[in-house]
Design a protein around this motif. Structure first.
Motif, PDB file in Angstrom:
ATOM      1  N   GLY A  39     -20.831  -7.115 -10.926  1.00 51.60           N
ATOM      2  CA  GLY A  39     -21.497  -7.012  -9.471  1.00 51.60           C
ATOM      3  C   GLY A  39     -20.011  -7.090  -8.563  1.00 51.60           C
ATOM      4  N   PHE A  40     -19.404  -8.036  -8.735  1.00 54.44           N
ATOM      5  CA  PHE A  40     -18.183  -8.742  -8.263  1.00 54.44           C
ATOM      6  C   PHE A  40     -16.415  -8.680  -8.927  1.00 54.44           C
ATOM      7  N   ALA A  41     -16.531  -9.339  -9.750  1.00 52.80           N
ATOM      8  CA  ALA A  41     -15.334  -9.810  -9.453  1.00 52.80           C
ATOM      9  C   ALA A  41     -14.997  -8.545 -11.163  1.00 52.80           C
ATOM     10  N   PHE A  42     -15.868  -7.556 -12.060  1.00 49.75           N
ATOM     11  CA  PHE A  42     -14.808  -6.714 -12.516  1.00 49.75           C
ATOM     12  C   PHE A  42     -14.551  -5.664 -11.600  1.00 49.75           C
ATOM     13  N   VAL A  43     -14.549  -5.229 -10.396  1.00 52.04           N
ATOM     14  CA  VAL A  43     -15.339  -4.828  -9.432  1.00 52.04           C
ATOM     15  C   VAL A  43     -13.377  -4.808  -8.478  1.00 52.04           C
ATOM     16  N   PHE A  44     -13.588  -5.569  -8.455  1.00 56.72           N
ATOM     17  CA  PHE A  44     -11.905  -6.543  -7.285  1.00 56.72           C
ATOM     18  C   PHE A  44     -11.478  -6.512  -8.525  1.00 56.72           C
ATOM     19  N   LEU A  45     -11.347  -6.692  -9.805  1.00 53.09           N
ATOM     20  CA  LEU A  45     -10.631  -6.854 -10.801  1.00 53.09           C
ATOM     21  C   LEU A  45      -8.941  -5.722 -10.237  1.00 53.09           C
ATOM     22  N   ILE A  46     -10.225  -4.811 -10.371  1.00 56.12           N
ATOM     23  CA  ILE A  46     -10.326  -3.057 -10.160  1.00 56.12           C
ATOM     24  C   ILE A  46      -9.262  -2.772  -9.251  1.00 56.12           C
ATOM     25  N   ALA A  47     -10.252  -3.025  -8.081  1.00 57.24           N
ATOM     26  CA  ALA A  47     -10.302  -2.536  -6.930  1.00 57.24           C
ATOM     27  C   ALA A  47      -8.100  -3.602  -6.293  1.00 57.24           C
ATOM     28  N   ASN A  48      -8.599  -4.935  -6.425  1.00 59.90           N
ATOM     29  CA  ASN A  48      -7.182  -5.806  -6.240  1.00 59.90           C
ATOM     30  C   ASN A  48      -5.512  -5.317  -6.516  1.00 59.90           C
ATOM     31  N   THR A  49      -6.419  -4.839  -7.861  1.00 59.65           N
ATOM     32  CA  THR A  49      -4.691  -4.459  -8.785  1.00 59.65           C
ATOM     33  C   THR A  49      -4.747  -2.666  -8.166  1.00 59.65           C
ATOM     34  N   VAL A  50      -5.502  -2.397  -7.397  1.00 61.12           N
ATOM     35  CA  VAL A  50      -4.940  -0.674  -7.291  1.00 61.12           C
ATOM     36  C   VAL A  50      -4.717  -1.530  -5.941  1.00 61.12           C
ATOM     37  N   THR A  51      -4.902  -1.803  -5.287  1.00 54.91           N
ATOM     38  CA  THR A  51      -4.181  -2.731  -3.675  1.00 54.91           C
ATOM     39  C   THR A  51      -3.244  -3.393  -4.323  1.00 54.91           C
ATOM     40  N   ILE A  52      -2.799  -3.910  -4.674  1.00 55.18           N
ATOM     41  CA  ILE A  52      -1.324  -4.257  -5.071  1.00 55.18           C
ATOM     42  C   ILE A  52      -0.280  -3.770  -4.970  1.00 55.18           C
ATOM     43  N   LEU A  53      -0.826  -2.057  -5.888  1.00 50.77           N
ATOM     44  CA  LEU A  53      -0.007  -1.196  -6.283  1.00 50.77           C
ATOM     45  C   LEU A  53       0.502  -0.987  -5.051  1.00 50.77           C
ATOM     46  N   VAL A  54      -0.409  -0.191  -4.591  1.00 52.21           N
ATOM     47  CA  VAL A  54      -0.826   0.858  -3.355  1.00 52.21           C
ATOM     48  C   VAL A  54       0.323   0.011  -1.965  1.00 52.21           C
ATOM     49  N   VAL A  55       0.257  -1.426  -1.810  1.00 49.10           N
ATOM     50  CA  VAL A  55       1.062  -2.009  -1.018  1.00 49.10           C
ATOM     51  C   VAL A  55       2.216  -2.769  -1.325  1.00 49.10           C
ATOM     52  N   LEU A  56       2.576  -2.255  -3.264  1.00 45.98           N
ATOM     53  CA  LEU A  56       3.674  -2.914  -2.692  1.00 45.98           C
ATOM     54  C   LEU A  56       5.245  -1.108  -2.765  1.00 45.98           C
ATOM     55  N   ALA A  57       3.692  -0.295  -3.151  1.00 44.83           N
ATOM     56  CA  ALA A  57       4.859   1.046  -3.412  1.00 44.83           C
ATOM     57  C   ALA A  57       4.796   1.698  -2.256  1.00 44.83           C
ATOM     58  N   LEU A  58       4.266   1.724  -0.979  1.00 46.15           N
ATOM     59  CA  LEU A  58       4.243   1.697   0.535  1.00 46.15           C
ATOM     60  C   LEU A  58       5.131   0.629   0.587  1.00 46.15           C
ATOM     61  N   LEU A  59       5.424  -1.248   0.142  1.00 47.10           N
ATOM     62  CA  LEU A  59       6.637  -1.620   1.211  1.00 47.10           C
ATOM     63  C   LEU A  59       7.862  -1.198   0.594  1.00 47.10           C
ATOM     64  N   LEU A  60       7.563  -0.261  -1.291  1.00 43.44           N
ATOM     65  CA  LEU A  60       8.899  -0.026  -1.326  1.00 43.44           C
ATOM     66  C   LEU A  60       9.991   0.792  -0.800  1.00 43.44           C
ATOM     67  N   GLN A  61       8.681   1.569   0.101  1.00 42.17           N
ATOM     68  CA  GLN A  61       8.947   3.221   0.649  1.00 42.17           C
ATOM     69  C   GLN A  61       9.521   2.859   1.710  1.00 42.17           C
ATOM     70  N   LEU A  62       8.687   2.206   2.251  1.00 40.65           N
ATOM     71  CA  LEU A  62       9.031   1.515   3.866  1.00 40.65           C
ATOM     72  C   LEU A  62      10.796   0.681   4.189  1.00 40.65           C
ATOM     73  N   GLU A  63      11.070  -0.141   3.011  1.00 33.99           N
ATOM     74  CA  GLU A  63      12.341  -0.924   2.602  1.00 33.99           C
ATOM     75  C   GLU A  63      12.431  -0.782   0.979  1.00 33.99           C
ATOM     76  N   PRO A  64      12.678  -0.387   0.267  1.00 32.59           N
ATOM     77  CA  PRO A  64      13.120  -0.484  -0.780  1.00 32.59           C
ATOM     78  C   PRO A  64      13.861  -1.766  -0.909  1.00 32.59           C
ATOM     79  N   LEU A  65      15.350  -2.386  -0.748  1.00 36.13           N
ATOM     80  CA  LEU A  65      15.105  -3.561  -1.118  1.00 36.13           C
ATOM     81  C   LEU A  65      14.775  -5.056  -1.032  1.00 36.13           C
ATOM     82  N   LEU A  66      14.147  -4.977   0.279  1.00 43.92           N
ATOM     83  CA  LEU A  66      12.756  -5.941   0.081  1.00 43.92           C
ATOM     84  C   LEU A  66      11.668  -5.822  -0.243  1.00 43.92           C
ATOM     85  N   GLY A  67      11.159  -4.396  -0.472  1.00 43.57           N
ATOM     86  CA  GLY A  67      10.118  -4.042  -1.302  1.00 43.57           C
ATOM     87  C   GLY A  67      10.225  -4.652  -3.125  1.00 43.57           C
ATOM     88  N   LEU A  68      11.555  -4.165  -3.493  1.00 37.59           N
ATOM     89  CA  LEU A  68      11.614  -5.159  -4.373  1.00 37.59           C
ATOM     90  C   LEU A  68      11.725  -6.214  -5.401  1.00 37.59           C
TER      91      LEU A  68
END
Length: 599
Positions: free
Chosen positions: A148-177
């Motif tokens: 009910g919690f850990a499994f869901v948020f392991l997936i959701a947090n992983t997706v969030t991390i990937l989305v945020v990293l993609a947005l950071l790389l788009q805003l400033e590629p060097l800092l995002g990298l």
């Protein structure tokens, strides 16, 4: 059973962990729609939350920079939409979680309990009850929290991390990298944490089961503890177990605290570097002020999923360990099962025959029964007499297939009991044990045990035969609850209720393992009078320690060192077998006026 060592090393631990979690899939599949809704809603809520920093950046670069309030309202509306979407999606996730996680837990709990009922008596003799109890309660609750919690948020947090990293790389590629490279070492830390925490979680769970066993034994044995004045000793033993469990839990906490410290500290140090880099980029025109605000706010959105990773992984490892403990029970195959090709569904005759029967308990080095040959004719009552340890209880336990013979054959109605369906054997054979077990239920429920077709007249007749009319004097009669183990009743009262339960429905074969041992002489005589009426219409095997009980039988078998030493009537054995006389003399003085001397 000794607690299982929970420490696993290297690749085996990871495979074992993933394997234990994968094995939960059959229980999750019926609820996959609700679980999918949970995951999608959680991911959507976190993504909506992660897009708000972009709106903030647009506000800084638009309305604030150009002092244009007209541009503020569309952006404010967009932020409001994201906020409402987050709230609605989180509500959907919580609603779906309440149904799916609890449903998986309920289904798994039902199946584990059902499997426990299928496992043989030998299994339950070897496993501490507290270990089974902790698996059916604490471990299953851990599985529910994971789904009910850990499994869901392991997936959701992983997706969030990937989305945020993609947005950071788009805003400033060097800092995002730089951010991407800087958080990579956390993967190594995570792997080491998982391997260590899994073993510590398993040890704590096993110790919890051991402590539950101590509590249960103390509760059931409270009369013995109090009568011997052993409360301080029991408290000391429990305290030692509790302290050992405390140490195990502290080891878990220490490991989690160190890992969480890294997860808390590393992003904060990285934030300082990102802030400096972002300010420099803004000063040199590589970033606008709004983009800097958006970048830093997005990065802060990345911190929380990283920090919670420690707790989520800890719960994942605890769940993997809990699943392994649950499947230790589910993976135990019942050794006494229905035959692959079932025999007849009804027993035409009720004669019982032991043909060269041998038997030893699991893990025992020698046989308890060593070639038993004994025939009990249909409608005959056979008494079994023998010294302590001669194998009487083991022999009676073979008739209802609580254990299976390890050599030879046991036949009922000319059919090997291993060929008969278990339901047929248990419907035709009823047993009353010396240790009468009652359940936390009403007297009526204890007597009928949910058997269909039992009428009030049947209950009244069985109670009358067992001389258990005292039940009508209880506060609510047959509807009076007797409490756990029936300890509110005397030993003799419990035995008479157990005897009435065995007699209910007039079974074809009746097995009585010294069910009158707790009765006084007067009550025993009354019960035996009722039994004589019943025994005339059933096949019976009864363990006897007193002459009066042996007199109920048509014939008596003397069991000695796991073998039948003599068979005959009570009078014949009394006259011709000295060992038989010695055994009965231990329970009753065989004077000319005693029952043994007059018959």
């Amino acid at each position: 059973m000794n607690v299982t060592d929970g420490h696993l090393n290297g690749e085996g631990a990871e495979q074992n962990s993933l394997g234990s979690l994968r094995r939960l899939l059959p229980w999750a599949r019926p609820h996959k729609k609700a679980i999918t809704v949970m995951i999608v809603a959680a991911c959507g809520a976190l993504i909506a939350q992660s897009l708000v920093p972009l709106v903030i950046g647009w506000v800084v670069d638009g309305p604030i920079r150009h002092h244009d309030t007209a541009q503020l309202w569309p952006l404010a509306g967009m932020a409001l939409v994201f906020g409402l979407a987050e709230a609605v999606l989180f509500f959907i996730r919580r609603y779906a979680m309440a149904g799916s996680a609890l449903a998986v837990e309920t289904d798994l709990r039902r199946d584990v309990f059902a499997h426990l009922q299928r496992l043989p008596v030998a299994f339950h003799d070897q496993w501490p009850s507290g270990q089974l109890l902790s698996r059916l309660t604490t471990d299953l609750s851990t599985v529910r929290r994971f789904i009910g919690f850990a499994f869901v948020f392991l997936i959701a947090n992983t997706v969030t991390i990937l989305v945020v990293l993609a947005l950071l790389l788009q805003l400033e590629p060097l800092l995002g990298l730089c951010v991407l490279i800087a958080i990579t070492p956390l993967a190594v830390m995570t792997r080491r944490f998982e391997l260590r925490y899994r073993g510590e979680a398993r040890r704590a769970q096993d110790l919890t089961g051991d402590l539950a066993t101590e509590v249960e034994e103390s509760a059931l044995g409270v009369r013995v503890i109090k009568s011997y004045g052993r409360r301080p000793q029991m408290l000391a033993a429990f305290t030692r177990g509790a302290q050992t469990l405390r140490s195990a839990e502290l080891a878990k906490v220490s490991t989690l605290a160190r890992f969480w410290g890294v997860l808390e500290g590393h992003p904060q140090l990285l934030l300082a570097g990102v802030t400096c880099g972002g300010v420099l980029a803004t000063v040199h025109g590589a970033l606008s002020l709004g983009q800097l605000v958006a970048f830093l706010t997005l990065y802060l959105r990345l911190v929380w999923p990283i920090i919670t990773l420690g707790w989520l992984l800890a719960l994942t490892q605890e769940t993997a360990s809990a699943s392994q403990r649950i499947f230790e029970v589910l993976d135990t195959d019942p050794s006494i099962t229905d035959p692959a090709v079932p025999g007849p569904a009804r027993i035409e005759r009720a004669d019982v025959r032991f043909e060269n029967v041998r038997f030893h308990f699991p893990d025992a080095t020698s046989d308890v029964l060593r070639g038993i040959d004994l025939a009990i004719e249909d409608g005959e009552t056979m008494a079994l007499v023998g010294a302590t340890g001669s194998g009487k209880t083991a022999l009676t336990a073979l008739v209802p297939r609580l254990f299976d013979v390890t050599g030879g054959r046991l036949l009922i109605g000319g059919v090997d009991v291993r060929v008969l369906p278990l339901a047929v054997v248990r419907n035709h054979v009823a047993t009353a044990f010396e240790e009468a077990t009652l359940f936390s239920a009403s007297v009526r429920e204890n007597l009928t045990m949910g058997r269909p077709g039992i009428t009030d007249a049947d209950v009244t007749d069985a109670v009358d035969v067992a001389r258990a009319a005292f039940v009508y004097e209880l506060p609510h009669g047959l509807d009076t609850r007797v409490g756990e183990q029936g300890l509110a009743l005397s030993g003799g009262q419990r035995q008479r209720l157990a005897l009435a339960r065995a007699l209910l429905g007039r079974p074809r074969v009746l097995v009585l393992d010294d069910p009158l041992s707790a009765l006084d002489v007067h009550t025993e005589e009354l019960v035996e009078r009722g039994l004589r009426r019943v025994l005339g219409s059933t096949t019976a095997l009864l363990v006897a320690h007193r002459p009066s009980t042996a007199l109920l039988a048509d014939r008596v078998a003397l069991l000695r060192d796991g073998r039948i030493a003599a068979v005959g009537t009570h009078r014949e054995l009394l006259a011709g077998v000295p060992r038989y006389r010695e055994l009965l003399a231990q329970e009753s003085e065989l004077s000319p006026s005693s029952p043994g001397g007059t018959r």
